[in-house]
Structures are given as C-alpha cells and as structure tokens.
Design a protein around this motif. Structure first.
Motif, PDB file in Angstrom:
ATOM      1  N   ILE A  71      15.131  54.317  87.724  1.00 44.22           N
ATOM      2  CA  ILE A  71      15.829  53.736  88.575  1.00 44.22           C
ATOM      3  C   ILE A  71      16.331  54.859  89.858  1.00 44.22           C
ATOM      4  N   LEU A 107      13.298  55.518  92.028  1.00 42.86           N
ATOM      5  CA  LEU A 107      12.870  54.205  92.755  1.00 42.86           C
ATOM      6  C   LEU A 107      13.731  54.206  93.746  1.00 42.86           C
ATOM      7  N   ALA A 108      14.992  54.669  93.941  1.00 40.83           N
ATOM      8  CA  ALA A 108      15.827  54.946  95.011  1.00 40.83           C
ATOM      9  C   ALA A 108      15.096  55.752  95.914  1.00 40.83           C
ATOM     10  N   TYR A 166      11.021  48.129  96.568  1.00 43.70           N
ATOM     11  CA  TYR A 166      11.649  49.303  95.748  1.00 43.70           C
ATOM     12  C   TYR A 166      13.036  49.198  95.721  1.00 43.70           C
ATOM     13  N   CYS A 183      15.583  49.226  92.256  1.00 39.35           N
ATOM     14  CA  CYS A 183      16.505  50.153  92.075  1.00 39.35           C
ATOM     15  C   CYS A 183      17.882  49.828  91.904  1.00 39.35           C
ATOM     16  N   TRP A 211      20.925  51.558  93.729  1.00 40.12           N
ATOM     17  CA  TRP A 211      21.333  52.902  93.593  1.00 40.12           C
ATOM     18  C   TRP A 211      21.560  53.498  94.709  1.00 40.12           C
TER      19      TRP A 211
END
Length: 497
Positions: free
Chosen positions: A207, A210-211, A226, A230, A233
């Motif tokens: 996570i 992905l941020a 994305y 995420c 986040w």
C-alpha cells in the motif's frame, strides 16, 4: 525551475547507474556491519530505481519472455479444456498409479510458494533486515505458485463441472458429505488459508509503495488505478502507526502457516498405509524441502530481475549470499531426511517398508531416485564455497538443479510407492503421456506470465521497508560514531566541525 531540477536528476542518475563491478558487502568488519544497500543510496535514489522499472519502457527481453510465457499459458488452458471434454484418460494415470503427475505438480507448486511467507513473516518477526529487498518479489511468487498449484486438484477430479460437490453444503438430493477425517480435506483448508493470508499480506505491504506510484503517475488513468488500490494512503503518522500494527499482527498470524501448510500436505501421504508414505518424518521433511525449493526459485527469479532492471545496489550480494546459506541448510536437512528414511526402513524390520526403499534406489525408477539425490543432496553442498554463493550465474545454475531435484522428490515418493504396491500381480510401470508433460510445462507459462506482469506494473521491491532499514542503519552509525567520539575524548570530536 530547470536549474533547480537538473542537479537532482543528474545526482539521481549518477547514484542509480549500474556499476558493472559488484560491491561485495558479504563481509562484516568487526564492530561494524556491512551496509545492506550499496552505492551510497538516498531515499530519492531508491524511489527512482524501483519506480523506473514500471515507468520506463520495458526492455526487449521482457516482451520476448512475456510473449513466450503467455503462449505457453494459453496452451495450458487449452489443454485443460481438452482434458475436461475428453477425460483424465489423456494422462498416463493407470492402475495402480492413480495418483501421478497431477499430485506431483501440485505438491511441487505448493512447495515453491513456501519461501514468500517465510521471508515476509518469520524473518520479519526475527527482525532480519536483509529480507526487505527480496520479500515483495518472494511474496508475489508465493501467490502465483499457489495459483498454479490450485489448478491441479480442480482438474484432477475428472468431472470438473461437478467440483462443487466437494463443498460441504447441506443438500437433500445429494447424499454426500465431505469426509472431515480425511487429510485431503484438511489440505483444502490449509492451502486455502495460506493463499488468502499470503494475498492479504502481499497487498497490505504494497500500500505505501502504491501510493508512491500514484503520486508519480503522469496519466490520469494510472493515477486513478494506483490511487484506488492504495486506499487513500497519505503517509501520515496515524496511517503508519496502524500499518505497522496490522503488519506485525499479520506476520504473527502467518508464521504458523509456514509450518502448517506443507505439514498438512505431507499428511495426504503420511496417514495412508502405503509403504514409503506411512512415516512420521514427513511433516518436518516436507517443510524443509518446501523452504529449500522456495528459496531456490527466489534465487532463480531474482538474479535475472536484478540484472535486467539494474537493481544490483538494492538486491545485493549479501541478500543472495544469505538466501544461498538457507538453501545449503535446508538442503542438508533434506539429505538427512533421505538417510533417516532408509535407516528407519531397515531398523523397523518391516519387510514392506524395507522393500519400498530398496525399490526406490534400485527398482525400475532408480534413475529418478538418483537424479533426486544428485540434485538435492550434492548440488546445494557447492554453497559451502563462497565463490559459488556470491557468483550470480553459478548460484542460478545450482538453484535450477535444486528445483529439478525437488520435482523429482515428489515424483519418487508418489510413483515408486504406488507402482509396486502390496500385490505383485498388480504392479505396473507409470509412463507420462505428452499431455502430462505439456501441462506441467504450461503451468510454468502461467507462473512466468503472472510474475512478468507483476514486474511490469507493481513495485518489485518494498521501497518503504528498504528506506526503513536505511534509516535504522544511519541511526546506528550515528550512535556508534557518537560513542566512539565520546570514548576517544575531545581530540576526535574536533573532526566533526
């Protein structure tokens, strides 16, 4: 703006450029640990190195490999369709070898998936920082290996369209109920739990990274995708606090699974009364073998990945060296298990057990047995030599031999015991058909296609965790420097100005 950006970009390129000479960080100087990450990396350069894998166009080799593996995967899926329409008679399974390649391939793939959870859960709980550069790819490999494993029981039932009969649901028309005392059923729950926990662990760990992908994405579509995964986040301290708690909790939950899943797989054999299977050594022997083959597959995949994507400064020789040491340790355990089996077969004075093991080594499948011993017992012993542990090409060759040997181990256990059972008049010689071979080959196509897609679109290395290790190393170095400065008096302290 241009003058402000250029120095950063140039510095980044300089620090992330590929150094053809590997930096050997496998030696610890007394009193000071060698760095896990080489090349004087900064947080920014780590982000650049990992993100460019997905942001820049893929090398030609990626397209060649993906083309080949996706064609192989399509062949596998087509053969499954042919199998469903024609029946399991296209395989070489026959009386008395009703369990043949499908179960061999199933156990092989479940074993391959073992290293991911071990690296992500057990090494995390033991605070082994060297796991950070390799855990993400190993976890991904676990998921993809379990996908390949799960296909085989599904198509082995013969009438795949009635596979839902296996589920325990109340029905007045169907007077069937799964046998809860059967290890085959426990296996479904063990592998199912393992797959779902590994998936959650893998996803949750991704996570924060992905941020980062979301924040760097240039196209709105990528930013949306994305951003969706995420889960909003932001990197706030509250997010980190909850993330760390959840990650530790999941690691604690996943740890028993590393031991349980292959223990239960071994029960499929161990609770039967077939000679060569009916043995209490199977659970630890299977778990050691699974970790052995899982780490070998991680080495087989990550050495080319670090070379192709120029990640040598993140996946360093120290990471590879440590993995090879685990392969050496677990390979020795597997060798010990082979010897123990023979000893107990003789010591028990059970004629069926004794025959089963002599038949393995000197019966019609002697070639499979000695291939297994050569690959699993002899080849990992080469890792006693540091030169082989730290030379990428040599370690890949050894790890491929280990994987060949571990497939043969499952073949030897399954086929030799079944082909010569208690009744000599029913003995037979199992021969695989072309469909057996092509379907096993095709499962590698599925595995490789998924892994290449993972490299293409997702963060291959856990950036946030690597940065966490870097900061702790820096802190310890500062603390050490401060301690030394204090210990040596004011004279040395003057150098800091």
């Amino acid at each position: 703006m241009t003058t402000h950006k250029n120095p950063v970009t140039m510095a980044t390129i300089a620090s992330t450029s590929y150094n053809p000479r590997e930096i050997d960080n496998t030696v610890d100087i007394p009193g000071r640990r060698s760095p896990l990450i080489t090349g004087n990396q900064t947080y920014s350069s780590v982000t650049e190195m990992v993100c460019r894998v997905a942001e820049q166009p893929q090398p030609m080799l990626w397209y060649v490999l993906f083309g080949f593996s996706s064609v192989t995967a399509v062949m596998f899926l087509s053969l499954i369709g042919y199998l469903i329409f024609t029946g399991v008679g296209i395989w070489g399974n026959q009386n008395p070898v009703f369990w043949a390649w499908p179960i061999v391939n199933f156990v092989f793939w479940v074993g391959i998936g073992h290293a991911g959870t071990l690296i992500s859960a057990i090494l995390f709980l033991f605070r082994q920082n060297w796991r950070t550069s390799i855990n993400r790819a190993a976890e991904a490999m676990t998921i993809f290996a379990v996908v390949c494993a799960a296909i085989y029981p599904g198509i082995h039932v013969g009438r795949a369209w009635l596979a839902f009969w296996l589920l325990p649901y109340p029905s007045l028309n169907l007077w069937m109920w799964p046998q809860f005392r059967s290890p085959l059923l426990w296996d479904v729950f063990a592998v199912g739990t393992y797959a779902s926990t590994s998936l959650v662990f893998w996803y949750m760990g991704m996570i924060p990274d992905l941020a980062t992908y979301r924040d760097r994405a240039k196209s709105p579509f990528k930013r949306f995708i994305y951003g969706l995964f995420c889960l909003g986040w932001t990197g706030s301290s509250r997010h980190w606090l909850r993330y760390e708690k959840a990650y530790t909790l999941l690691a604690a939950l996943a740890t028993p699974l590393v031991l349980s899943v292959h223990t239960v797989v071994s029960f499929d054999f161990a609770v039967s009364q077939v000679a060569g299977w009916h043995t209490t050594i199977f659970p630890p022997y299977f778990v050691a073998g699974a970790i052995f083959s899982g780490f070998a597959m991680v080495v087989t995949l990550l050495v080319p990945v670090r070379k192709i994507y120029k990640l040598e400064n993140l996946i360093t020789l120290r990471h590879l060296d440590n993995m090879n040491k685990i392969i050496l340790a677990t390979g020795s355990l597997v060798g010990l298990a082979y010897g123990t089996e023979f000893f107990i077969a003789w010591y028990s004075q059970n004629q069926y057990e004794g025959f089963a093991f002599l038949n393995r080594a000197f019966g019609p499948y002697w070639w499979a047995y000695w291939t297994m011993v050569s690959c699993n017992v002899i080849s990992p012993q080469l890792f006693w030599f540091k030169k082989i542990r730290t030379t990428p090409l040599l370690m890949v060759i050894v790890s491929i031999f280990v994987n060949i040997g571990m497939w043969f181990e499952r073949f030897v256990i399954t086929i030799t015991s079944l082909s010569r059972d208690f009744l000599p008049s029913s003995w037979g010689y199992f021969k695989p058909t072309i469909f057996d071979g092509l379907m096993f080959f095709g499962s590698f196509g599925v595995f490789m296609s998924l892994f290449l897609l993972f490299c293409r679109y997702l963060p291959t290395i856990a950036m946030s965790e690597v940065k966490g290790v870097m900061s702790s190393t820096e802190h310890s170095e500062h603390a050490q420097a401060a301690l030394l400065g204090h210990g040596h008096g004011n004279g040395h302290g003057g150098h800091h100005h």
